[in-house]
Each structure stands twice: as C-alpha cells, then as structure tokens.
Design an enzyme around this catalytic site. Structure first.
Site, PDB file in Angstrom:
ATOM      1  N   VAL A  41       5.682  -9.669  12.086  1.00 50.51           N
ATOM      2  CA  VAL A  41       6.363  -9.478  13.376  1.00 50.51           C
ATOM      3  C   VAL A  41       5.955  -8.005  13.970  1.00 50.51           C
ATOM      4  CG1 VAL A  41       8.563  -9.258  14.946  1.00 50.51           C
ATOM      5  CG2 VAL A  41       8.437 -10.799  12.971  1.00 50.51           C
ATOM      6  N   HIS A  95      -0.592  -0.389  12.381  1.00 50.74           N
ATOM      7  CA  HIS A  95       0.351  -0.684  13.510  1.00 50.74           C
ATOM      8  C   HIS A  95       1.686  -1.192  12.956  1.00 50.74           C
ATOM      9  CE1 HIS A  95       0.469  -2.670  17.714  1.00 50.74           C
ATOM     10  NE2 HIS A  95       1.723  -3.103  17.113  1.00 50.74           N
ATOM     11  N   LEU A  96       2.739  -0.843  13.490  1.00 51.14           N
ATOM     12  CA  LEU A  96       3.985  -1.292  12.762  1.00 51.14           C
ATOM     13  C   LEU A  96       4.089  -2.783  12.836  1.00 51.14           C
ATOM     14  CD1 LEU A  96       6.905  -0.633  11.969  1.00 51.14           C
ATOM     15  CD2 LEU A  96       7.543  -0.745  14.415  1.00 51.14           C
ATOM     16  N   HIS A  97       4.534  -3.448  11.445  1.00 52.85           N
ATOM     17  CA  HIS A  97       4.794  -4.729  11.178  1.00 52.85           C
ATOM     18  C   HIS A  97       5.583  -5.040  10.279  1.00 52.85           C
ATOM     19  CE1 HIS A  97       1.209  -3.592   8.576  1.00 52.85           C
ATOM     20  NE2 HIS A  97       1.701  -4.404   7.904  1.00 52.85           N
ATOM     21  N   THR A  98       6.347  -5.959  10.578  1.00 53.31           N
ATOM     22  CA  THR A  98       7.508  -6.398   9.549  1.00 53.31           C
ATOM     23  C   THR A  98       7.245  -7.791   9.012  1.00 53.31           C
ATOM     24  OG1 THR A  98       9.072  -5.238  10.939  1.00 53.31           O
ATOM     25  CG2 THR A  98       9.982  -6.770   9.326  1.00 53.31           C
TER      26      THR A  98
END
Length: 148
Positions: A41, A95-98
């Site tokens: 996400v 890149h921020l990702h969860t």
C-alpha cells in the site's frame, strides 16, 4: 519523481497487479511476495518514509491500509495479517510503502526472516489481485464509505 517505480505505478506508466485505488493511495501485489496475497500500500505523492508523510494525510492513508488488512485474510482464506513498514534501511524502493501479508498459524514465517516466493503466472497474480480487490470493495460498501 521520475525514477521512482512506485510513482510510475501511480501514474500508470509502470504496470502492477492493482488491488485497490483510493484517494489516499494505491494497493497492489508485491512482485516478490512473502506469501501469495502480499499487498503493498503506497501513498499517491512521492514520500520516502513515514516521517515525510504530512500529518493531515495520516488518517486517510492508514484507513486505507486498515481496509486492505481487513480484505486480505478474507480473500486469501488466511487467519490474519502481518503489517509492516521499513524506513530507509531495508526499504527496497525509496517510496513509503506498507506491507500487508496474509498469515496463517504454522505458515513458517518467523521473526523478520522473509522468504520470498513468486506467482506461478501473471494470470495467477491477476486473479489474486482481483480477489483481494473484490473483498476490499465489499467491505468498503458495507462500511458505507466512498471508494474508487
């Protein structure tokens, strides 16, 4: 950001097995999943790590993550999920990702050792993405929320 693969997914110039789209971000399959149904996400704007995400964006982003975490076990017949995020160290894409990983008791995942697997085919990955996406939409409609 021009050279960010996740920004390319947001813009549509890089293909992905899309699970869900929300104003807060996108959810798509990890191409090297810990287990099938492993979803990433991401927020739409390019931010490198959690501390870079503007505070006003936190509720929408984590609400989206929460809805994906509810959909994954239903779609994958799992008992729960492992939800995790790296910041800089061990962050394969800046890149921020969860990560939302389906979990089942006895699945063999221990600690932070993440053995990676592959989908048998693009057709299988597409089917998994569609199945999780349908659960996400079903849950969103049940909540009465607006989703894309």
């Amino acid at each position: 950001m021009a050279d960010c693969v996740f920004c390319g997914i947001v813009s549509g110039s890089v293909p992905a097995f899309l699970v869900a789209s929300d104003p807060a971000g996108l959810a798509f399959l990890d191409i090297r999943p810990v287990f099938k149904g492993h979803v990433l996400v991401i927020p739409r704007p390019h931010v490198v790590q959690l501390t870079d995400l503007p505070a006003p964006d936190l509720p929408a982003y984590f609400g989206f993550v929460q809805r994906i975490a509810a959909a994954v076990p239903l779609a994958m017949d799992a008992k729960g999920t492992f939800v995790a995020m790296n910041n800089i160290v061990s962050q394969s894409v800046p890149h921020l990702h969860t990560h939302v990983v389906p979990r089942t008791k006895g699945d063999g995942l221990r600690g932070f050792f993440w053995p990676r697997r592959k989908y048998d085919s693009d057709d299988e990955a597409t089917a998994v993405a569609e199945t999780i996406g349908k659960e996400y939409l079903r849950l969103s409609v049940a909540e009465g929320g607006r989703r894309e």
